[in-house]
Design a protein around this motif. Structure first.
Motif, short mmCIF file in Angstrom:
data_model
loop_
_atom_site.label_atom_id
_atom_site.label_comp_id
_atom_site.label_asym_id
_atom_site.label_seq_id
_atom_site.Cartn_x
_atom_site.Cartn_y
_atom_site.Cartn_z
N ASP A 119 32.28 38.20 29.22
CA ASP A 119 33.72 37.94 29.21
C ASP A 119 34.05 37.14 27.95
N GLU A 120 34.60 37.81 26.99
CA GLU A 120 34.95 37.20 25.70
C GLU A 120 33.81 36.38 25.12
N THR A 175 39.51 38.95 33.50
CA THR A 175 38.52 38.04 34.07
C THR A 175 38.40 38.25 35.58
N GLN A 197 33.79 33.81 31.33
CA GLN A 197 34.69 33.19 30.37
C GLN A 197 34.63 31.68 30.59
MG LIG Z 1 40.10 36.04 31.00
#
Ligand SMILES: [Mg+2]
Ligand SMILES: Nc1ncnc2c1ncn2[C@@H]1O[C@H](COP(=O)(O)OP(=O)(O)OP(=O)(O)O)[C@@H](O)[C@H]1O
Ligand SMILES: Nc1ncnc2c1ncn2[C@@H]1O[C@H](COP(=O)(O)OP(=O)(O)OP(=O)(O)O)[C@@H](O)[C@H]1O
Ligand SMILES: [Mg+2]
Lengths: 232, 378, 275, 412, 550
Positions: A158-159, A41, A84
């Protein structure tokens, strides 16, 4: 598309990213992997400009030095960001959340592209609800939709699958592929889930303790690598 | 024991050391030095310092709720003033028949406005013990009722700040009313004795100064005790993630209420000690701007450190004393400028500056940084 | 013990609270019982005639599309949201709808939020300390001392969640996944009778997922666990009984196999692939 | 040369009272400069010591102590509000200082250490009411004031006085408002209604400070003119008028002991001096400034008479001292530490000045204790020996406790 | 012939209209002169001089005569003389005893003119001049004389006004001329007025029919007359008057209610205006702006400054002050934002500390640079007085304008916040600054513009407030607490909330005031706020749902 060299980053005293190198080729989906807390991140934030780097360079689109650009200018260059934890604007309505991205569109359009609603019909349905009221998964969809509004050349995710129902996760994967194919979009993806990465990414990079420890075509992602770097 | 816990703590030891040393030095210089000596500390200075210490105690009380509980009280002046009034009423009754009208029971201002008898809420204030209990009880009770209502309904953030402000504002207007029987705008003045000591002698002044110093020490230890106890950590938990604390089984409203009441009582004590030293209590102590100013002292000293509150209160008030004498026409520029500069250049207040000086040492637990959440917009 | 202490212990201002050990009565049936629950927000029906029972010691997975009402259901159980109609019972004795969050929590219901929420200004250690199952009334909290056994217990949990090294770090600087773990750790400290876990493995690696799965299965039996998760791999690895929520009510319930072959479920949730 | 005579100036330069008090600081500074230009007094220069008590009452006490104990000033000129005086009083008494207080006040006080150069109620309120009653024929009265001691007392005195004069209770309306009250709609409307009962009505205003502007504005806008319901104010002077558009106010009244428009040479000289001092052609003078002028000159005279600045000597010497006032007469310090003053009634003009429409035939001596309050009817103050008492009860023949105590201390 | 007048005292006479009435009288006076066929002679000047000297020297008891002498002389300059006299502008030179008109009476040297020739005599020290005294009583008489003349004016409005002034002032000597006037009068409303005026007199005389005339009247004088009649010995009259009064009371009640509502809305609009800028800087941006009051103050001082720049044109100056006040305050806002606030991003509570400092500095700055005293801001003609709905209900104009102004400002702000891109961006930036910047929103610019907007609106409030209250260094302090109260009560971040909160708090306050008194009313309102927040912990219009809980 994105070339990161010798990047170092600190949180106060703690050295988070170490001499990090990463190449993100144009028109492909590169997936960054790594255990919790290795700095994925943080890396994304550095690319976006939310965190300042101490040394190193991040080159975008063959020349623009991102570290010299202000945060708000990076999106103008064509970088879309899905952070994220979603980071939607909780008190703006869904539609307003999407509209925030309109300012940097190259074509100056003042309308939210229909395509977004096609990709995520739930957003249309909930157009007038406040972002914060949505369920977690709905928020995630909103965050992706919002990043797409600016019609980016590089999309940072991010994810993105976190907290999203399986069929939509698959759908997001498809969307990524479609955008890559149709618009020549470049995608930088952070993902923990191997099946997803295997299925939709072209390349991978593995991070450990702030360093890049492996890189390659997705096909090269061996069990050995996984064992070495992704398990505790 | 939670109360003795802080005594083992380095920062508290230093604080108490400095405080008691200051008390001792001032006392010595006042008593033992000849008056024309350059080192002599006059009664004027002693009283002045006593006043600062009262403000410091008030600031500590505010820091307790603001720094550790996240309750930005813009009405702590109310508790301070109520404590002050309780003391003032006692001192008023001590005047006895020495008032201008010579009425043995009624204070001058009541005679003056044709009151025939003492209103019921003045009864008992001729007895020191009663008055001193009321010093704690009156602000405590007000805080209890007010806090009970507010915390039960989960009033938080600016909403809480503003109703504390409304509280003190309403009290100010009420106390301004002459019908209230607290002397209206003039408040209570012309005090003579406290516990049989003549208030107009230097010895009494010195005594009050020392008493204030001790009260501050005790107040500080109590606050420190609370914040270093598990309750202190729960307070911080309530401050930062109220909902989470609730799901862990903590009664956030009770925690808030408890700390708030303790803080209000400390403020009341501060007010009670303030009154005999400055010689007057009147409704302007209830003024919302005064309460805001107290918050400013705390912020300037450094929030959530307790000793920062003391530093802030003493520093600002010392600056005021000096500036109003040295540059009477321009002192507001200096003071205002000080506020601005500290905020911009010392984000954690003066305490933050001190802390960064002794960098390298491990951060003490229980002195967490003020959170940077956007409380105001919540 | 002096009378004074006795008195202060009794703590009259801060009224009676249940002791740490849950008195929940499950002799006559399930630990959690929800009937005909309805919730709407500004006219939007988030929960629609929901009926559900959780047995003592059961490990239950709940899945369902985004917005199905899973989190809202947890909100109702923990007292955060009051339903418009319906009844919710904890054991056969406690009507949860008449209680507030801390009461419910002390009764023995613990919860992990969907978005990890920890006390950012406190250290990892302190986070766990606060979660510990102790007397949570004000005065006892004030007087609480850190006993060796507590320390040990916290140490154990730190071990379990793999955050020993970060024990003295402020929780605010943890990464997303680390916060997830910390929150699970807090849940463990709480020793609740019923755990509500909202998306525990979001942001975790495969291997951590496995660990989490292990952890949750090991808890089941002693404690009841309700898990909400979208990761089908994970669900599969722990699931015994699965409930599918859709538009605020139960769409299907049964074993993982049963559910994942249900065409409705495939249509609204799993998609062809996962099925 | 000898040490200078230190003159403490204790007026708020910031906060709410700065509006009124800053000019008083300037006045004293001007008087000092003038005195020094004339060679000082007793061959010594005068030196001003200025502090800012910032409209904060406890701070007044603190600053007074600073002046007396730290700066060792010989005399203090200062205070405006009653509460600030009450706050300072114990300090000046304890440290045996001298305080000249220049503002009209509620009376009911006489301190050994304080000289009251402003008006007592009998030097302002009562003559004003007499004027309205006898010259304008007012029969119905609105007593409107800010809720603090001065208006309360004044109104109490006036109420008793009016009833003694045969005014019925229902013809008196009393109204109190908070400090800085700014919304007068309801009250003015009430006054209007009260005034429509067929009898000539007047408003006696003890409304303080900032509240006056919105009050007069509302009067004007609701169509109440001076010829209809005149307002006589005790706290509105030239200084206050300088912040008001006086166009709609012409004809409303004020009662003071001095107006800037007074036609006397002393006054014209004073004005010239003031304008020169401030460098502002538009600068106005007002009653409390005159009070300081008188007080300052009395102090100088007393010091000359006593031949020293020693506080006790000056205290003794000053009683009976007469100095010219600015209205063409003389002011004398009475034994009760109040002074003699003429009472003038002025009408507001469109240029922000008052024109005098009436004045007492001779000066009136200030009463420390009102004749119209039951508690103080029997009290008198006399700081000459042997009585030497601030509240001597003529009925019991005893000196009030506080003064007795002080006298006892004195004797020690 | 001029009727022989007993001096009526005029009720509810608008001081400011006197001048214009006098002006319109000129023609009439000239006409009268010819009717009187006064012998115009060479000694005319001497006659005027004699008349003036006569006035100047008259003892108080004979001033009236002297005035009448001037009026009946028919001299066409009489109007000017009386006007000057009424305005305290008639003086004598100490040495020569010559009567002069003072043209400008500010400062130490006064500009004077010869009343006989109108020639300007230059400046003369105030010391040399002796004012010819006038007081209220005489001024009243003067106005009365002129009002009676007004009954003959050509303009029916003027006639009506003067007839209204006659109400309650009629005495036996006036009955006849008024009746004659009634005969001649054609305008219905003027007739009504004269009839009422006569009826008031007649009721006093015990006339029963006259009660009927007054039955519907809302005029306070009519009521006063009836009240008196109720107390009379004549039972029939008392009875009838009582009935008439009852019906009047009924009407009055309605009017009182309307009046109170107006008072409330008006007070409310002041609160709204003061708070609305804060609703932006605090409510939307999250800056606890303690200097908000001082920004209001700057707006008010701008108005004063404008009026100084444009002497004699207060109205124009006021209108120009609207943009100017906005700009001044907005500029100050930008300076504050750039120099301080920008360094406090994410530390909203610290903005309290810094802006508190700024507010102290700004206050003292005004004290030092301008003056610690209040400044005079003139109310333009068109904003003075009131809009008369009926005898019992009139709406003060300045407050009416302020009310309208508040609504306009509110509407404009609403437009900006809801319909423009800026509004969206501000909200995005305050909710999640980093993310907003990631979306390409130029947060710094948004900050500056928003703060400038909020500050500018505060400046506008100042412009409006300068028409209601003091313009002085403390102005801001008086409004800051109330402003925060209103914003919070309405629900932070909600402009509608601010509007409704302001108006309702104002109204509640004014509803309470008549029976609780001003102080208690305020206390009750504060307690109400405290209790209300218990009920609705997020204000009147809370941010609802999960979003708000974060
Ligand atoms: Mg992360
Ligand atoms: N604001 C901060 N201050 C100090 N340290 C931080 C901060 N944010 C993150 N860290 C630390 O930096 C490291 C990297 O964090 P980061 O969020 O980049 O991890 P990640 O790889 O994204 O993990 P995850 O998979 O859990 O999301 C972690 O050890 C974390 O504790
Ligand atoms: N306070 C609220 N106001 C309005 N709508 C709400 C509110 N809370 C929840 N909702 C709506 O209720 C529905 C259910 O939300 P919930 O969070 O329970 O879903 P979920 O099943 O947990 O979804 P996910 O898997 O995405 O977390 C959603 O459509 C959401 O938008
Ligand atoms: Mg959910």
């Amino acid at each position: 598309m994105l070339k990161i060299e010798k990047l170092n980053q600190f949180y106060g005293e703690s050295h988070t990213l170490w001499e990090l190198e990463l190449d993100v080729p144009k028109g492909q989906c590169t997936c960054v992997m790594g255990r919790n807390g290795v700095g994925k991140t943080t890396l994304m934030k550095c690319v976006m400009g939310e965190e300042t780097t101490s040394s190193g360079s991040i080159q975008f689109d063959g020349g623009t030095e991102l570290t010299k650009q202000k945060l708000e200018e990076r999106s103008r260059l064509g970088i879309g960001y899905v952070p994220q934890g979603r980071q939607i604007f909780p008190l703006l309505t869904v539609e307003e959340n999407l509209r925030t991205g309109l300012a940097v569109r190259k074509d100056g359009s003042k309308k939210i592209p229909e395509r977004i609603y096609e990709l995520f019909p739930v957003l249309k349905e909930m157009k007038n609800r406040r972002g914060g009221d949505l369920s977690g998964g709905q928020q995630q969809q909103l965050a992706i939709g919002r990043a797409l509004v600016i019609e980016p050349q590089l999309l940072i995710l991010d994810e993105p699958g976190e907290g999203i129902q399986p069929n939509i996760v698959a759908q997001i994967g498809e969307v990524i592929r479609r955008l890559i194919k149709e618009d020549g979009l470049t995608v930088l993806l952070v993902e923990q889930k191997l099946p997803f990465a295997r299925k939709y990414a072209d390349r991978f990079a593995i991070m450990d303790r702030g360093r890049r420890v492996a890189e390659g075509e997705i096909a090269e992602l061996s069990d050995e690598l996984i064992k070495k770097h992704l398990t505790v | 024991m939670w109360l003795t816990q802080p005594l083992r703590e380095r920062s508290t030891q230093i604080f108490l050391g400095v405080l008691f040393a200051a008390l001792a030095i001032v006392t010595f210089l006042h008593v033992a030095m000849p008056e024309d000596s350059a080192l002599y500390v006059s009664a004027y200075t002693v009283t002045l310092l006593g006043k600062y210490l009262c403000y410091a105690l008030l600031a500590v009380a505010v820091d307790l709720v603001w720094g550790y509980l996240g309750i930005l009280s813009l009405g702590h002046g109310a508790f301070f003033a109520i404590g002050g009034y309780a003391m003032g009423m006692y001192l008023m009754r001590q005047i006895g028949d020495r008032g201008t009208y010579g009425d043995p029971i009624l204070p001058d201002f009541m005679v003056f406005l044709n009151w025939q008898e003492l209103p019921w809420y003045w009864l008992g204030f001729d007895m020191a013990w009663f008055a001193f209990i009321m010093v704690l009880l009156a602000p405590g009770l007000l805080a209890l009722v007010f806090g009970f209502l507010a915390f039960r309904s989960r009033v938080t953030g600016v909403y809480l700040s503003i109703i504390t402000q409304a509280l003190t504002f309403a009290l100010m207007l009420a106390f301004f009313r002459n019908e209230m029987g607290f002397g209206g705008n003039n408040g209570l003045t012309d005090f003579r004795d406290i516990l049989g000591f003549n208030l107009r002698t230097d010895a009494t002044r010195l005594g009050l100064f020392i008493a204030t110093g001790i009260a501050l020490a005790i107040g500080y230890v109590i606050c420190r005790g609370i914040v270093t106890s598990k309750l202190g950590r729960v307070s911080i938990a309530c401050r930062d993630a109220e909902a989470r604390a609730r799901f862990l089984g903590y009664r956030v409203d009770r925690v808030q209420l408890f700390v708030f009441v303790v803080s209000a009582m400390l403020a009341g004590v501060a007010g009670a000690l303030y009154v005999p030293q400055v010689g007057i209590i009147n409704p302007s102590e209830f003024s919302p701007l005064f309460s805001i100013e107290v918050v400013v002292w705390v912020a300037l000293g450094g929030r959530a450190t307790l000793y920062g509150a003391v530093i802030g209160a003493v520093l600002v008030n010392y600056a005021k004393t000096v500036f109003t004498g040295v540059m009477p026409d321009a002192w507001l520029f200096a003071l205002g400028g000080l506020f601005v500069l500290v905020t911009v250049f010392l984000p954690k207040g003066i305490a933050g500056l001190l802390a960064s000086r002794r960098k390298g040492k491990q951060d003490e637990p229980g002195t967490p940084a003020a959170p940077t959440t956007t409380e105001a917009t919540a | 013990m002096s009378i004074l202490e006795e008195l202060s212990n009794r703590d009259r201002v801060f009224e009676f609270l249940t002791p740490a050990v849950s008195p929940v009565d499950t002799r006559h049936g399930p630990i959690l019982y929800m009937e005909d629950v309805n919730v709407s927000f500004d006219g939007f029906r988030a929960i629609n005639n929901l009926n559900m029972t959780i047995d003592d010691g059961e490990l239950r997975c709940i899945i369902g599309p985004n917005g199905a009402g899973k989190t809202t259901m947890m909100d109702i159980i923990t007292g955060k949201t009051a339903p418009d109609t319906g009844s919710v019972w904890f054991g056969s004795r406690h009507n949860l709808l008449t209680m507030n969050e801390p009461e419910i929590a002390t009764l023995g219901i613990g919860r992990k939020f969907q978005k990890p929420t920890v006390f950012e200004a406190l250290t990892v250690f302190e986070n766990l300390e606060l979660a510990m199952a102790t007397d949570k009334r004000v005065i006892p909290t004030l007087r609480a001392a850190m006993k060796a056994e507590f320390r040990e217990r916290i140490g154990e949990v730190l071990e379990t969640i793999g955050l020993q090294e970060l024990r003295n770090q402020l929780a605010g600087i943890l990464s997303h996944g680390q916060k997830q773990w910390l929150e699970i750790g807090m849940l463990l400290m709480q020793k609740p009778r019923l755990l509500l876990v909202d998306e525990p493995v979001a942001g975790m690696t495969e291997q951590e997922m496995e660990r989490t799965a292990e952890l949750l299965t090991s808890l089941a039996g002693k404690q009841s666990v309700v898990v909400v998760e979208h990761d089908m791999g994970f669900v599969r690895s722990i699931a015994r009984k699965v409930t599918v929520l859709h538009q605020g009510s139960v769409l299907a319930e049964g074993s993982m196999d049963q559910v994942s072959n249900d065409p409705e479920v495939i249509k609204v949730y799993l998609g062809e692939e996962e099925a | 040369a000898e040490d200078p005579i230190k003159v403490g100036i204790l007026h708020s330069l910031s906060g709410t009272m700065a509006i009124s008090e800053t000019v008083l600081k300037d006045t004293v500074e001007m008087l000092i400069a003038k005195q020094n230009a004339e060679g000082g007094v007793l061959g010594r220069e005068l030196e001003a010591v200025v502090v800012d008590p910032a409209s904060n009452w406890p701070l007044f006490a603190e600053k007074a102590r600073e002046l007396l104990a730290q700066e060792k000033v010989d005399v203090i000129f200062g205070n405006w509000t009653s509460v600030s005086r009450k706050s300072v009083l114990p300090v000046v008494e304890e440290l045996n200082g001298l305080l000249f207080y220049p503002v009209q006040y509620e009376g009911e006080e006489s301190s050994e250490n304080v000289f009251y150069t402003g008006a007592a109620p009998n030097q302002q309120a009562i003559p004003a009411v007499d004027y309205l009653m006898n010259n304008i024929g007012v029969e119905r009265w609105v007593l409107a004031g800010t809720d603090y001691v001065y208006p309360r007392t004044t109104n109490k005195i006036l109420e008793t006085y009016l009833m003694d004069q045969g005014v019925a209770k229902e013809d008196i309306m009393i109204n109190y408002t908070p400090f800085g009250h700014s919304d007068w709609q309801n009250i003015v409307s009430d006054i209007k209604r009260f005034g429509s009962a067929g009898k000539k009505t007047a408003v006696v205003s003890t409304i303080n400070g900032d509240a006056n502007v919105p009050f007069y504005r509302e009067l004007g806008n609701q169509g109440i003119s001076a010829s209809d319901i005149p307002v006589v104010a005790f706290s509105v002077g030239e200084q206050e008028l300088s912040g008001i558009d006086t166009g709609p106010l012409v004809g409303h009244l004020a009662a003071w002991n001095y107006f800037m428009s007074v036609d006397s040479d002393a006054n014209y000289d004073f004005i010239d001096q003031w304008i020169e001092h401030t460098g502002n052609e538009e600068a106005v003078t007002n009653d409390p400034m005159e009070a300081h002028y008188i007080g300052f000159n009395m102090y100088i005279e007393a010091v000359k008479k006593a031949g020293t600045t020693d506080v006790d000597a000056v205290k003794d010497a000053i009683i009976g001292v007469s100095v010219p006032n600015l209205t063409g007469g003389y002011a004398t310090m009475m034994p009760n530490h109040h002074i003699t003053k003429p009472v003038l009634i002025g009408e507001i003009q469109d240029n922000g000045q008052f024109s005098v429409v009436w004045e007492t035939p001779s000066t009136v001596a200030g009463d420390a204790w009102s004749d119209f309050l039951p508690g103080s009817r029997d009290l008198i103050a006399d700081w000459r020996k042997p009585m030497f008492c601030g509240s001597f009860n003529t009925a019991t023949g005893k000196c009030g406790a506080s003064a007795g105590e002080m006298a006892a201390e004195e004797a020690e | 012939m001029l009727p022989r007048l007993s001096p009526p005292q005029l009720a509810f006479n608008r001081q400011d209209t006197i001048m214009s009435i006098l002006r319109s009288l000129t023609l009439l006076l000239i006409a009268l002169v010819s009717v009187l066929s006064f012998p115009a002679s060479a000694q005319e000047d001497d006659l005027g001089k004699a008349l003036l000297n006569n006035l100047a020297e008259a003892p108080a008891s004979r001033v009236e005569e002297a005035i009448n002498a001037i009026v009946s002389s028919g001299d066409e300059r009489a109007r000017g003389w009386l006007e000057a006299y009424g305005n305290n502008r008639l003086s004598r030179i100490d040495d020569t005893g010559q009567v002069v008109i003072v043209l400008n009476n500010r400062g130490r040297d006064w500009e004077i003119a010869n009343p006989l020739t109108g020639e300007n005599m230059g400046e003369m020290s105030r010391r040399e001049l002796d004012r010819i005294a006038i007081n209220n009583r005489i001024r009243g008489q003067l106005e009365g004389i002129l009002a009676m003349l007004d009954l003959n004016a050509a303009d029916p409005d003027v006639r009506e006004a003067s007839a209204q002034d006659m109400m309650g002032k009629v005495d036996a000597s006036l009955v006849e001329p008024l009746e004659a006037q009634l005969e001649r009068e054609e305008n219905a409303s003027v007739r009504n007025r004269i009839e009422e005026a006569l009826a008031i007199y007649r009721v006093g005389e015990g006339n029963l029919e006259a009660v009927d005339v007054l039955a519907g009247s809302l005029h306070p004088r009519a009521r006063a007359a009836l009240n008196e009649a109720v107390r009379s010995d004549n039972p029939a009259l008392a009875d009838k008057a009582e009935q008439a009064l009852a019906s009047i009371e009924q009407k009055l009640k309605l009017n009182r209610a309307a009046e109170t509502l107006y008072f409330g809305l008006s007070l409310g609009s002041v609160l709204v205006l003061a708070a609305i800028g804060l609703a932006i800087t605090f409510g939307v941006m999250g800056v606890i702006n303690m200097a908000h009051g001082e920004l209001i103050m700057l707006g008010a001082y701008t108005t004063w400054g404008m009026q100084q720049l444009l002497p004699g044109q207060p109205g124009l100056a006021l209108i120009l002050s609207i943009p100017a006040g906005f700009l001044v305050a907005a500029t100050a806002g930008i300076i504050i934002e750039r120099s301080v606030i920008q360094f406090l991003k994410g530390r909203p509570l610290e903005t309290l500390l810094a802006t508190f400092g700024i507010s102290l500095i700004l206050q003292q700055l005004v004290r030092t640079v301008i003056s610690p005293q209040n400044r005079t801001v003139v109310t333009p003609e068109w904003m003075s007085g009131s809009l008369v709905i009926n005898d019992a209900l009139s709406l003060t104009l300045n407050r009416l304008y302020v009310l309208a102004f508040a609504l306009i400002v509110f509407a404009a702000l609403m437009m900006i916040m809801r319909k423009t891109r800026l509004g969206l961006e501000v909200r995005a930036v305050t909710q999640n600054r980093a993310m907003a910047r990631s979306m390409g929103i130029r947060a710094t610019r948004v900050d500056i513009m928003t703060f400038a907007l909020g500050s500018g609106v505060a400046g506008l409030a100042g412009v409006a407030l300068s028409q209601l209250t003091n313009v002085g260094p403390n102005l801001g302090q008086n409004y800051i607490i109330d402003s925060f109260m209103v914003v919070v009560f309405g629900g932070v971040g909600n402009l509608w909330g601010t509007l409704i909160a302001g108006l309702s708090l104002g109204t509640i306050n004014q509803l309470l005031e008549p029976w609780a008194g001003a102080v208690l009313a305020k206390i009750i309102v504060l307690v109400f706020i405290i209790l209300f927040i218990q009920k609705r912990p997020k204000g009147l219009f809370p941010q609802k749902g999960r979003a708000a809980e974060g």
